[in-house]
Write a protein that holds these residues in place. Sequence first.
Motif, PDB file in Angstrom:
ATOM      1  N   LEU A   1      35.840  45.922  31.237  1.00 13.66           N
ATOM      2  CA  LEU A   1      36.198  44.580  31.678  1.00 13.66           C
ATOM      3  C   LEU A   1      36.439  44.497  33.175  1.00 13.66           C
ATOM      4  CD1 LEU A   1      38.591  43.340  28.829  1.00 13.66           C
ATOM      5  CD2 LEU A   1      36.117  43.024  29.059  1.00 13.66           C
ATOM      6  N   ASP A   2      36.916  45.568  33.776  1.00 13.78           N
ATOM      7  CA  ASP A   2      37.162  45.558  35.213  1.00 13.78           C
ATOM      8  C   ASP A   2      35.848  45.417  35.972  1.00 13.78           C
ATOM      9  OD1 ASP A   2      38.575  45.664  37.583  1.00 13.78           O
ATOM     10  OD2 ASP A   2      38.641  47.843  37.646  1.00 13.78           O
ATOM     11  N   VAL A   3      34.843  46.188  35.574  1.00 17.29           N
ATOM     12  CA  VAL A   3      33.537  46.124  36.236  1.00 17.29           C
ATOM     13  C   VAL A   3      32.903  44.748  36.042  1.00 17.29           C
ATOM     14  CG1 VAL A   3      31.189  47.063  36.246  1.00 17.29           C
ATOM     15  CG2 VAL A   3      33.154  48.598  36.047  1.00 17.29           C
ATOM     16  N   VAL A   4      32.969  44.227  34.821  1.00 15.80           N
ATOM     17  CA  VAL A   4      32.392  42.918  34.544  1.00 15.80           C
ATOM     18  C   VAL A   4      33.118  41.832  35.319  1.00 15.80           C
ATOM     19  CG1 VAL A   4      31.891  41.216  32.743  1.00 15.80           C
ATOM     20  CG2 VAL A   4      31.585  43.652  32.278  1.00 15.80           C
ATOM     21  N   ALA A   5      34.446  41.937  35.399  1.00 20.61           N
ATOM     22  CA  ALA A   5      35.232  40.942  36.122  1.00 20.61           C
ATOM     23  C   ALA A   5      34.870  40.914  37.599  1.00 20.61           C
ATOM     24  CB  ALA A   5      36.722  41.234  35.949  1.00 20.61           C
ATOM     25  N   ARG A   6      34.724  42.076  38.191  1.00 21.06           N
ATOM     26  CA  ARG A   6      34.368  42.141  39.613  1.00 21.06           C
ATOM     27  C   ARG A   6      32.997  41.524  39.871  1.00 21.06           C
ATOM     28  NH1 ARG A   6      38.056  45.238  42.359  1.00 21.06           N
ATOM     29  NH2 ARG A   6      39.442  46.445  41.007  1.00 21.06           N
ATOM     30  N   HIS A   7      32.117  41.676  38.894  1.00 18.21           N
ATOM     31  CA  HIS A   7      30.784  41.080  39.022  1.00 18.21           C
ATOM     32  C   HIS A   7      30.830  39.560  38.889  1.00 18.21           C
ATOM     33  CE1 HIS A   7      26.544  40.283  38.458  1.00 18.21           C
ATOM     34  NE2 HIS A   7      26.768  39.851  37.228  1.00 18.21           N
ATOM     35  N   LEU A   8      31.609  39.050  37.934  1.00 15.71           N
ATOM     36  CA  LEU A   8      31.604  37.623  37.645  1.00 15.71           C
ATOM     37  C   LEU A   8      32.466  36.799  38.596  1.00 15.71           C
ATOM     38  CD1 LEU A   8      31.724  37.498  33.732  1.00 15.71           C
ATOM     39  CD2 LEU A   8      29.788  37.018  35.238  1.00 15.71           C
ATOM     40  N   ASP A   9      33.431  37.414  39.243  1.00 17.69           N
ATOM     41  CA  ASP A   9      34.291  36.676  40.173  1.00 17.69           C
ATOM     42  C   ASP A   9      33.440  36.162  41.338  1.00 17.69           C
ATOM     43  OD1 ASP A   9      36.539  35.587  41.270  1.00 17.69           O
ATOM     44  OD2 ASP A   9      37.403  37.485  41.951  1.00 17.69           O
ATOM     45  N   GLY A  10      33.389  34.848  41.492  1.00 19.10           N
ATOM     46  CA  GLY A  10      32.551  34.241  42.511  1.00 19.10           C
ATOM     47  C   GLY A  10      31.103  34.084  42.100  1.00 19.10           C
ATOM     48  N   HIS A  11      30.774  34.410  40.858  1.00 18.28           N
ATOM     49  CA  HIS A  11      29.419  34.356  40.318  1.00 18.28           C
ATOM     50  C   HIS A  11      29.138  32.951  39.772  1.00 18.28           C
ATOM     51  CE1 HIS A  11      26.235  35.284  37.323  1.00 18.28           C
ATOM     52  NE2 HIS A  11      25.977  36.366  38.036  1.00 18.28           N
TER      53      HIS A  11
ATOM     54  N   ILE B   1      51.316  40.496  32.290  1.00 16.23           N
ATOM     55  CA  ILE B   1      50.570  39.707  33.279  1.00 16.23           C
ATOM     56  C   ILE B   1      51.240  38.339  33.353  1.00 16.23           C
ATOM     57  CG2 ILE B   1      48.330  38.755  33.935  1.00 16.23           C
ATOM     58  CD1 ILE B   1      47.010  40.884  32.203  1.00 16.23           C
ATOM     59  N   ASP B   2      52.103  38.157  34.297  1.00 18.38           N
ATOM     60  CA  ASP B   2      52.916  36.940  34.393  1.00 18.38           C
ATOM     61  C   ASP B   2      52.121  35.856  35.126  1.00 18.38           C
ATOM     62  OD1 ASP B   2      54.812  34.996  34.697  1.00 18.38           O
ATOM     63  OD2 ASP B   2      56.397  36.346  35.389  1.00 18.38           O
ATOM     64  N   LEU B   3      51.431  35.028  34.361  1.00 18.57           N
ATOM     65  CA  LEU B   3      50.608  33.992  34.979  1.00 18.57           C
ATOM     66  C   LEU B   3      51.437  32.960  35.727  1.00 18.57           C
ATOM     67  CD1 LEU B   3      47.853  33.282  32.286  1.00 18.57           C
ATOM     68  CD2 LEU B   3      47.636  34.571  34.415  1.00 18.57           C
ATOM     69  N   ASP B   4      52.676  32.749  35.316  1.00 11.67           N
ATOM     70  CA  ASP B   4      53.518  31.786  36.019  1.00 11.67           C
ATOM     71  C   ASP B   4      53.728  32.207  37.474  1.00 11.67           C
ATOM     72  OD1 ASP B   4      53.767  30.221  33.767  1.00 11.67           O
ATOM     73  OD2 ASP B   4      55.617  31.196  33.100  1.00 11.67           O
TER      74      ASP B   4
ATOM     75  N   VAL C   1      47.644  43.827  35.609  1.00 13.74           N
ATOM     76  CA  VAL C   1      46.267  43.486  35.251  1.00 13.74           C
ATOM     77  C   VAL C   1      45.431  44.747  35.111  1.00 13.74           C
ATOM     78  CG1 VAL C   1      44.181  42.270  35.983  1.00 13.74           C
ATOM     79  CG2 VAL C   1      46.425  41.209  36.319  1.00 13.74           C
ATOM     80  N   GLN C   2      45.583  45.678  36.047  1.00 11.64           N
ATOM     81  CA  GLN C   2      44.814  46.916  35.973  1.00 11.64           C
ATOM     82  C   GLN C   2      45.141  47.713  34.712  1.00 11.64           C
ATOM     83  OE1 GLN C   2      42.269  48.605  37.920  1.00 11.64           O
ATOM     84  NE2 GLN C   2      42.007  46.408  38.315  1.00 11.64           N
ATOM     85  N   ALA C   3      46.398  47.723  34.313  1.00 11.11           N
ATOM     86  CA  ALA C   3      46.794  48.432  33.091  1.00 11.11           C
ATOM     87  C   ALA C   3      46.146  47.806  31.863  1.00 11.11           C
ATOM     88  CB  ALA C   3      48.311  48.428  32.950  1.00 11.11           C
ATOM     89  N   ALA C   4      46.098  46.479  31.819  1.00 13.10           N
ATOM     90  CA  ALA C   4      45.469  45.790  30.685  1.00 13.10           C
ATOM     91  C   ALA C   4      43.973  46.044  30.655  1.00 13.10           C
ATOM     92  CB  ALA C   4      45.755  44.296  30.759  1.00 13.10           C
TER      93      ALA C   4
END
Length: 250
Positions: free
Chosen positions: A67-77, A97-100, A154-157
């Motif tokens: 998911l980390d690799v895919v996320a880096r690819h899709l961010d800004g995609h 992951i505290d979204l607030d 986030v990295q841990a998840a």
Amino acid sequence: AGHQAGHAVLDGLRAAQTLLGRADTPIGLWGYSGGGFATLWAAQMATDYAPELAVTGIAAGGVPGDLDVVARHLDGHAFAGIYFQAFFGLANAYPSIDLDKLLNERGENVRQRLSHSCLGQLLSGVRDPLLSGLSFASFADYSTQDAPRDTPAVQAALAANRLGEAPLAAPLYYYHGRIDPIIGRDQARKMLLRYCGRGVSLTYDWALGEHILAALTQADDALAYLNAQADGLKAIAGPGCKDLEGDGSG
């Protein structure tokens, strides 16, 4: 989130077998893209979590194995909307992951909007998927952090949801579009190498086409593989673990 997806698949199979009253029915696990993610998590968890299920074969394709690799690819995609929704979904499963705290006002507005959207809507970020919305959006612009994906929680998840860190309950047929613009083929190859390192019996195919076309063109092969495995027959021939080392995906 992998464990939740795996539990859902395996619990559904248990329920189906209870309803049918056929506990010894051969089971083939099959999924594509996000469904493939759930399939492989179920296949990793089956031996320990549901050992009574007779899983004989697994077919999966187009899987976001890292998911980390895919996320880096899709961010800004162009398809950044998928990344946004996946980020929010993973945060639901991992309260650390505290979204607030992680989202600014703009990000909170998007979070609320996507919570009521389907795939076509979240790709564009608007009700009409033909209009522009989140295409080419950067998550950092919606966050209080310059690099929200690199925060420890986030990295841990992301690390906890990386596929290929455990063996599978049965042999695997895997397929992936050669020119998939959404989920990179190279991260899939590395996932398969991790499985090979854990003794998984593998057949794979780099299919013609991109993310959607590969799902359609390989469906017959996937079904044939699962049927052969269920019948105890020799499945479709193709490259396997011994071929992956020298098979750079680009």
